[in-house]
Design a protein around this motif. Sequence first.
Motif, short mmCIF file in Angstrom:
data_model
loop_
_atom_site.label_atom_id
_atom_site.label_comp_id
_atom_site.label_asym_id
_atom_site.label_seq_id
_atom_site.Cartn_x
_atom_site.Cartn_y
_atom_site.Cartn_z
N GLN A 18 -42.29 78.73 1.75
CA GLN A 18 -43.21 77.73 2.30
C GLN A 18 -44.53 77.78 1.56
O GLN A 18 -44.77 78.66 0.72
N ASP A 39 -38.03 85.41 -0.40
CA ASP A 39 -38.79 85.35 0.86
C ASP A 39 -38.06 86.20 1.90
O ASP A 39 -36.84 86.42 1.81
N SER A 94 -50.71 83.22 6.86
CA SER A 94 -50.91 82.12 7.81
C SER A 94 -50.71 82.58 9.26
O SER A 94 -51.21 81.92 10.19
N TYR A 157 -56.84 91.83 5.77
CA TYR A 157 -56.46 90.87 4.73
C TYR A 157 -57.43 90.95 3.54
O TYR A 157 -57.02 90.98 2.38
N1 LIG Z 1 -53.63 78.96 1.69
C1 LIG Z 1 -54.85 79.49 1.44
O1 LIG Z 1 -55.89 78.97 1.85
C2 LIG Z 1 -54.94 80.74 0.61
C3 LIG Z 1 -56.21 81.11 0.11
C4 LIG Z 1 -56.31 82.25 -0.67
C5 LIG Z 1 -55.19 83.01 -0.94
N2 LIG Z 1 -53.97 82.64 -0.41
C6 LIG Z 1 -52.80 83.45 -0.73
O2 LIG Z 1 -51.82 82.62 -1.31
C7 LIG Z 1 -50.52 83.13 -0.96
C8 LIG Z 1 -49.71 82.06 -0.26
O3 LIG Z 1 -50.46 81.51 0.81
P1 LIG Z 1 -49.79 80.50 1.84
O4 LIG Z 1 -50.91 79.71 2.44
O5 LIG Z 1 -48.65 79.81 1.23
O6 LIG Z 1 -49.26 81.58 2.93
P2 LIG Z 1 -48.06 81.47 4.01
O7 LIG Z 1 -48.38 82.46 5.08
O8 LIG Z 1 -47.86 80.04 4.43
O9 LIG Z 1 -46.75 81.90 3.22
C9 LIG Z 1 -46.49 83.25 2.93
C10 LIG Z 1 -45.01 83.41 2.62
O10 LIG Z 1 -44.77 84.80 2.36
C11 LIG Z 1 -43.59 85.17 3.06
N3 LIG Z 1 -43.61 86.62 3.36
C12 LIG Z 1 -44.38 87.24 4.28
N4 LIG Z 1 -44.09 88.55 4.29
C13 LIG Z 1 -43.14 88.75 3.33
C14 LIG Z 1 -42.43 89.89 2.86
N5 LIG Z 1 -42.65 91.12 3.40
N6 LIG Z 1 -41.54 89.75 1.86
C15 LIG Z 1 -41.32 88.52 1.34
N7 LIG Z 1 -41.92 87.39 1.76
C16 LIG Z 1 -42.82 87.51 2.75
C17 LIG Z 1 -43.59 84.32 4.31
O11 LIG Z 1 -42.29 84.25 4.90
C18 LIG Z 1 -44.10 83.00 3.78
O12 LIG Z 1 -43.02 82.21 3.29
C19 LIG Z 1 -50.77 84.37 -0.11
O13 LIG Z 1 -50.81 85.51 -0.97
C20 LIG Z 1 -52.15 84.11 0.46
O14 LIG Z 1 -52.79 85.29 0.84
C21 LIG Z 1 -53.83 81.52 0.35
#
Ligand SMILES: NC(=O)c1ccc[n+]([C@@H]2O[C@H](COP(=O)([O-])OP(=O)(O)OC[C@H]3O[C@@H](n4cnc5c(N)ncnc54)[C@H](O)[C@@H]3O)[C@@H](O)[C@H]2O)c1
Length: 251
Positions: A18, A39, A94, A157
Amino acid sequence: MSAGRLADRVIVITGAGQGLGRAYARRVADDGGVPVLTDLNEEAGEKAAADLGGRARFVRHDVADPDSCAELAETVRREFGVLHGLVNNAAVFSAIQMRPFWEIPVAEWDRVLAVNLRGPWLVTGALLPALRAAGDASVVNVASDAVDLGRPGYLHYIASKGGVVGLTKSMARELGDEGIRVNAISPGPTYTEVPRGTVSPEQRTAMRSAQALHRDAAPEDMVGVVSFLLSADARFVTGQTVHVSGGLVLS
Ligand SMILES: NC(=O)c1ccc[n+]([C@@H]2O[C@H](COP(=O)([O-])OP(=O)(O)OC[C@H]3O[C@@H](n4cnc5c(N)ncnc54)[C@H](O)[C@@H]3O)[C@@H](O)[C@H]2O)c1
């Protein structure tokens, strides 16, 4: 054979079921590469890979579990032989609820650090033989501008993503002799299809105002930078953290 900036390059993207990971996988496919989506969420991961069609592949995988990382490495070795790129995107993100740091349960702290920081270390280590075999592999870790902002409310985080920046620099030095590059992308707030509790409406407005580019970011604003870092266009770039946040953080 395919055309494109990542033509025929095999790229593992963790947490690709996702959100941003799914968008990175789509861009890898659009750029001619072979995305291997991993995932913890099997249903979402299978669907994301099926939606991409073509040569996309899904492997169920827990980045925090050494045995699961070894199984992923074995699958990559057996099916592809080499690995040209890795995007360490999976994180507990998330689902996090904001709270003062003194109220974070120890078990939650440990899980966030295990997935977000131990994860990239474990996954990269397990996949190293396949990355070495490529000769010019690229690893992209995912940090966050929340570190530079010192955003309150989710200290575990922030600590994990601060660790990712340090890990990126040291990995780049340790792997430079082998021609493997390691960089990080540092997104600002980026709005995906997944709702989350780490940005209130007021904070969203305030961060948009604080950016030099006053608009919300979408996954499409991130994917080109990741594709660039994975590609030969970035062949002399390593150990860097690239802020992709519309000028929220200026380094
Ligand atoms: N969206 C933002 O605003 C934002 C900003 C800065 C950094 N990030 C980083 O970008 C990345 C993606 O963000 P996002 O918004 O898509 O997050 P999200 O939470 O929507 O998606 C994270 C995904 O990681 C998977 N996951 C969680 N634990 C896991 C594990 N142990 N093994 C394998 N998969 C696992 C989840 O099932 C999910 O599909 C993350 O590293 C997040 O910290 C996001």
